[in-house]
Scaffold this motif. Structure first.
Motif, PDB file in Angstrom:
ATOM      1  N   ASP A 151      -2.316   9.307  -8.874  1.00  0.00           N
ATOM      2  CA  ASP A 151      -1.056   8.996  -8.201  1.00  0.00           C
ATOM      3  C   ASP A 151       0.101   9.824  -8.762  1.00  0.00           C
ATOM      4  N   MET A 160      -3.069   9.416   0.940  1.00  0.00           N
ATOM      5  CA  MET A 160      -3.221   9.480  -0.518  1.00  0.00           C
ATOM      6  C   MET A 160      -1.916   9.205  -1.255  1.00  0.00           C
ATOM      7  N   CYS A 186       1.334   0.441   4.850  1.00  0.00           N
ATOM      8  CA  CYS A 186       0.610   0.351   3.582  1.00  0.00           C
ATOM      9  C   CYS A 186      -0.459  -0.745   3.584  1.00  0.00           C
ATOM     10  N   THR A 245     -10.818  14.791  -6.391  1.00  0.00           N
ATOM     11  CA  THR A 245      -9.938  14.394  -5.288  1.00  0.00           C
ATOM     12  C   THR A 245      -8.741  15.343  -5.205  1.00  0.00           C
ATOM     13  N   CYS A 291       2.111   8.746   2.720  1.00  0.00           N
ATOM     14  CA  CYS A 291       2.138   7.387   3.261  1.00  0.00           C
ATOM     15  C   CYS A 291       2.530   7.431   4.728  1.00  0.00           C
ATOM     16  N   THR A 331       0.675   6.279  -3.147  1.00  0.00           N
ATOM     17  CA  THR A 331       0.380   5.185  -4.094  1.00  0.00           C
ATOM     18  C   THR A 331      -0.350   4.037  -3.392  1.00  0.00           C
ATOM     19  N   ILE A 385      -3.999   5.056  -2.614  1.00  0.00           N
ATOM     20  CA  ILE A 385      -4.797   5.150  -3.849  1.00  0.00           C
ATOM     21  C   ILE A 385      -5.113   3.747  -4.376  1.00  0.00           C
ATOM     22  N   ALA A 386      -4.088   2.871  -4.396  1.00  0.00           N
ATOM     23  CA  ALA A 386      -4.298   1.513  -4.913  1.00  0.00           C
ATOM     24  C   ALA A 386      -5.287   0.741  -4.039  1.00  0.00           C
ATOM     25  N   ALA A 387      -5.323   1.053  -2.744  1.00  0.00           N
ATOM     26  CA  ALA A 387      -6.205   0.328  -1.828  1.00  0.00           C
ATOM     27  C   ALA A 387      -7.630   0.890  -1.826  1.00  0.00           C
ATOM     28  N   GLY A 388      -7.846   2.043  -2.474  1.00  0.00           N
ATOM     29  CA  GLY A 388      -9.212   2.568  -2.581  1.00  0.00           C
ATOM     30  C   GLY A 388      -9.458   3.888  -1.857  1.00  0.00           C
ATOM     31  N   ARG A 408      -9.412   6.947  -3.021  1.00  0.00           N
ATOM     32  CA  ARG A 408     -10.127   7.989  -3.771  1.00  0.00           C
ATOM     33  C   ARG A 408     -11.626   7.993  -3.487  1.00  0.00           C
ATOM     34  N   MET A 438      -3.241  -0.961  -9.401  1.00  0.00           N
ATOM     35  CA  MET A 438      -4.283   0.008  -9.721  1.00  0.00           C
ATOM     36  C   MET A 438      -5.343  -0.662 -10.604  1.00  0.00           C
ATOM     37  N   ARG A 439      -6.586  -0.275 -10.383  1.00  0.00           N
ATOM     38  CA  ARG A 439      -7.659  -0.895 -11.165  1.00  0.00           C
ATOM     39  C   ARG A 439      -8.157  -0.010 -12.288  1.00  0.00           C
TER      40      ARG A 439
END
Lengths: 123, 182
Positions: free
Chosen positions: B10, A36, A75, B119, A71, A38, A41-44, A46, B1-2
């Motif tokens: 984050d 969890m 990554c 989460t 991490c 950065t 989270i950016a890769a999905g 959540r 981030m989307r």
């Protein structure tokens, strides 16, 4: 607006289930650890973490705990998930999606067969 | 981030790493300005680290010397006519605030804020989370301390409780949005 008062009903149900459990032994818990940071989270990560929680609830699995890590240093392979089943070797899954999370619960956590399609090295 | 809610997750993770006891997330949308503020009572950071903290090559992590989280959030705000500030005091805590012009074409959608909160609850249940969510003159608040009091020692991260928290937040956020899409 929904309020937190409805939690009382859920609590009563949980207490009944808790009494039925023969042992509440955390050492025997299966642990699902989702990366969890950065990158995760950016890769999905959540929806992956939440898919694990939902699938565990749906199947009413006890002694399975979902938690997070930071991490792991790879990554580009995120979202990464590590599964620790007591007495078994750790299994590391990479590029996990919500769908593959549900498959991991069914095949690995419930049936005891790691899903080789998603393990590190097979990506 | 989307989604901005992924940035919130984050940034809140930094508070988790900083051993915060309480993390407060405040979302305010008013007069075409969306403001996201994350306050924690974690260990904070010294002034020299704070000055370079939005540099992507500044991080506390040890696996690699790259830390993208705050840099990404700052970039998101500034590219759509907003501002980014961070303030921190050692042993007191840290506040991160970013604002966004709501109608800016490059603004990311808020996304699933309810999922971000659940989460956090699952990932670090020992921490208390407060959400204050306001759109124009409507709003609601959420505080895990209230839920923990009701639960009387039962774990808040239990899947049944988490599922209800998500349902409750999703519904309340939708109601407060009142048809506005954030």
């Amino acid at each position: 607006m929904k309020t937190i008062e409805e939690i009382n009903a859920i609590k009563a149900k949980m207490q009944a289930q808790l009494n039925m459990r023969s042992s509440i032994d955390n050492a025997g818990d299966t642990r699902i650890v989702v990366g969890m940071a950065t990158c995760g989270i950016a890769a999905g990560a959540r929806p992956v973490l939440n898919a694990f929680v939902e699938e565990i609830t749906k199947r009413n699995l006890k002694n399975v705990k979902v938690t997070q890590s930071g991490c792991l240093g790879m990554c580009k392979l995120e979202p990464m998930v590590e599964v620790y089943v007591p007495g078994k070797e750790k299994v590391t899954y990479v590029k996990v999606t919500a769908d593959s999370a549900r498959r991991i619960v069914a095949e690995h956590i419930v049936n005891g067969n790691p899903v080789l399609d998603f393990v590190i090295g097979n990506e | 981030m989307r989604e901005l809610s992924l940035n919130i997750l984050d940034i809140a993770q930094n508070s988790v790493s900083a051993e915060a006891k309480t993390v407060t997330i405040t979302v305010t949308a008013k007069d075409n300005l969306l403001t996201i503020r994350i306050d924690d009572d974690g260990k904070g950071m010294p002034k020299d680290f704070l000055e370079k903290v939005t540099d992507p090559f500044t991080t506390t992590r040890t696996t690699r010397r790259v830390g993208m989280g705050l840099a990404l959030f700052k970039q998101e705000a500034e590219k759509c006519g907003g501002k980014f500030t961070i303030d921190s005091t050692p042993d007191v805590g840290t506040t991160v605030e970013a604002s966004f012009k709501i109608d800016h074409i490059d603004r990311l959608p808020m996304g699933d804020l309810a999922e971000t909160i659940t989460t956090l609850v699952v990932a670090a249940p020992q921490i208390d989370y407060v959400l204050r969510y306001n759109v124009e003159d409507r709003g609601f608040g959420f505080d895990t301390r209230q839920i923990k009091r009701l639960l009387e020692g039962l774990p808040i991260e239990s899947p049944e409780i988490v599922a209800y928290i998500r349902e409750m937040l999703t519904e309340n956020i939708k109601e407060v949005n009142g048809g506005i899409s954030l």
